[in-house]
Design an enzyme around this catalytic site. Sequence first.
Site, PDB file in Angstrom:
ATOM      1  N   GLN A 122       0.862  -1.192   0.000  1.00 25.55           N
ATOM      2  CA  GLN A 122       0.000   0.000   0.000  1.00 25.55           C
ATOM      3  C   GLN A 122       0.897   1.241   0.000  1.00 25.55           C
ATOM      4  O   GLN A 122       1.894   1.259  -0.722  1.00 25.55           O
ATOM      5  CB  GLN A 122      -0.947  -0.027   1.212  1.00 25.55           C
ATOM      6  N   ASN A 234     -24.558  -2.891   3.951  1.00 22.19           N
ATOM      7  CA  ASN A 234     -23.764  -2.798   2.727  1.00 22.19           C
ATOM      8  C   ASN A 234     -24.023  -1.448   2.037  1.00 22.19           C
ATOM      9  O   ASN A 234     -25.184  -1.082   1.787  1.00 22.19           O
ATOM     10  CB  ASN A 234     -24.160  -3.955   1.806  1.00 22.19           C
ATOM     11  N   GLN A 255     -15.530   4.971   0.792  1.00 23.38           N
ATOM     12  CA  GLN A 255     -14.149   4.606   1.109  1.00 23.38           C
ATOM     13  C   GLN A 255     -14.060   3.157   1.601  1.00 23.38           C
ATOM     14  O   GLN A 255     -13.362   2.857   2.556  1.00 23.38           O
ATOM     15  CB  GLN A 255     -13.526   5.604   2.084  1.00 23.38           C
ATOM     16  N   CYS A 402       0.276  17.347   9.737  1.00 23.99           N
ATOM     17  CA  CYS A 402       0.079  18.768   9.478  1.00 23.99           C
ATOM     18  C   CYS A 402       0.554  19.061   8.055  1.00 23.99           C
ATOM     19  O   CYS A 402       1.718  18.883   7.733  1.00 23.99           O
ATOM     20  CB  CYS A 402       0.870  19.588  10.494  1.00 23.99           C
ATOM     21  N   GLY A 484      -3.805   2.269  -3.535  1.00 28.17           N
ATOM     22  CA  GLY A 484      -5.259   2.353  -3.547  1.00 28.17           C
ATOM     23  C   GLY A 484      -5.928   2.143  -4.892  1.00 28.17           C
ATOM     24  O   GLY A 484      -7.140   1.962  -4.948  1.00 28.17           O
TER      25      GLY A 484
END
Length: 544
Positions: A122, A234, A255, A402, A484
């Site tokens: 990932q 779902n 997501q 940040c 992703g």
Amino acid sequence: MPRQVKAMRGPTLRCKGWRQEGLLRMLENTVENGEKPEELVIYAATGKAARNWEAFDRIVASLKVLEEDQTLAVQSGKPIGVFRTNRETPLVVMANANLVGNWANWETFWDLEARGLMMYGQYTAGSWAYIGTQGIMQGTFENFAECARLHYGGSLKGRLVLTSGLGGMGSAQPLGVTWNGGVVIICEVDEEKTRRRLEAGLVDRMTHDVDEALHMALQAKERGEALSVALVANGAEVSNLLALKGIVPDVVTDQTSAHDALNGYYPAGLSLQEADELRRTDPQEYIRRSMETIALHVRAMLEFQSKGAIAFEYGNNIRGQARAAGVADAFRIKGFVQLFARPSFCVGRGPFRWVALSGDPADIEAIDRELIRMFPDDANMVRWLGLAGRVPHVRGLPCRTCWLGYGPRAEAGVMINRLVREGRLSGPVAMTRDHLDTGAVAQPTRETENMRDGSDAVADWPLLNALLNASAGADLVAIHQGAGSGMGGSISAGVTLIADGDPASDDRIRRVLMSDTGIGVLRHADAGYEDAVELARREQLLLE
Ligand code: NAD
């Protein structure tokens, strides 16, 4: 008894220096924060920190004896060898899940994985930079804020958001919406996980009943109150039900880990247990059903969009999967980077983050205070640091995300090293970032979607980013494929630096953070974005 990993806290060194110890704690912290730590799975369905426990143990053993002038090479989560380099070069370099273009598909990867030859890294799982939901919190908050600014006068007050997925990343969505004043219904099939999010304070309410969820949400919307409701159901089924009832959310996204139809997405019509069983016994049938459900899910999103909802993809390739499943117009929905994050990327701004290796939360607060003192005019940053302390801290070492850009990121890094040196923190600090950053990724359906010059698929940039960061003296540099968007979907780079307080580290930190953000500015300047061109000219980054 499943294995458990907890990051070491306190002043005791197990390695030959803080730079090595810092990387070891980052690896441990990544596993500590993981969704299925016993399998070394960190987030996004299958993103792992090490190939297997044997590889994990060997990485740990290698880091413990690594000298400052050596470099450990890691290949898809397995340590390969140690080389003599020098004190200014990375201690760890790694390459995860990289497959040659024509072979970069799930079938090849799953075959290699089953034979123990590869690991899916990932983004921050494989590069040991995962810090749980906190890592994505600011980005999620800012994306919803930008959506509100562009479409709803700057606030989501009185607006309903529909989304799904309370996983490692997706759990940032409820606070991201409610901090912008809105109401969100978030669907999640996994009851146990949903309960954990409720207990952690990441979501306000939980129900199994669609009508109850709607009642709570619509009432809050009516009253202009912020509220998040987790619905154990779902997402595709709920979306279609709402569409049938004629209810149109104001904002719709998703997501789930739809990028991985086998391990990341749950098909409709089955309970969680039935689906898990089907995945085990008949993976092909599971994928078929999963893809069919994804198509239904995206068709509902498109219908909401055609009725006025703001629809966007949240970086999980659900559009790509839906198109493959026959939804020809799936890409009528745009991606969140193109819509909301690119202006930040143009000025080298992205999700910088740091971790207090001491384990003392006071270190994070001290850095917050110093940042506000240094950049009092950065209204976004000051507002974010005010909210960030409210992100529930569930597990892992204390940390902060940040978004800082070209210039301020390096100034912040040097400041943190100075605080360590002056003894104003309880210990050294690891500084790192998401791979989703200004110049660290090529992902044509996300970070580099619809680049102005059409250079979406050009992956030279993240490779240059990794080479530059290694040349500049980062402590860890990683190159990943996949992430992703699934196999073949992206190339990205990760980087970590340890602020050990050594004066010699100041220069390394400045060099790395200027190149890491500078290549991002140049990537966007090269594509013709005016803000990036102007900044690159002003800073004399461009070769004229
Ligand atoms: P995860 O695998 O930890 O969580 C996904 C969740 O979705 C799981 O809890 C699963 O039970 C749930 N789910 C699956 N199918 C469902 C369905 N049909 N209906 C309802 N719930 C369902 O993943 P994550 O770490 O939260 O990441 C989610 C996705 O977001 C991934 O594709 C990831 O690559 C992408 N992502 C986005 C960003 C970003 O910046 N937005 C960053 C990282 C990852």
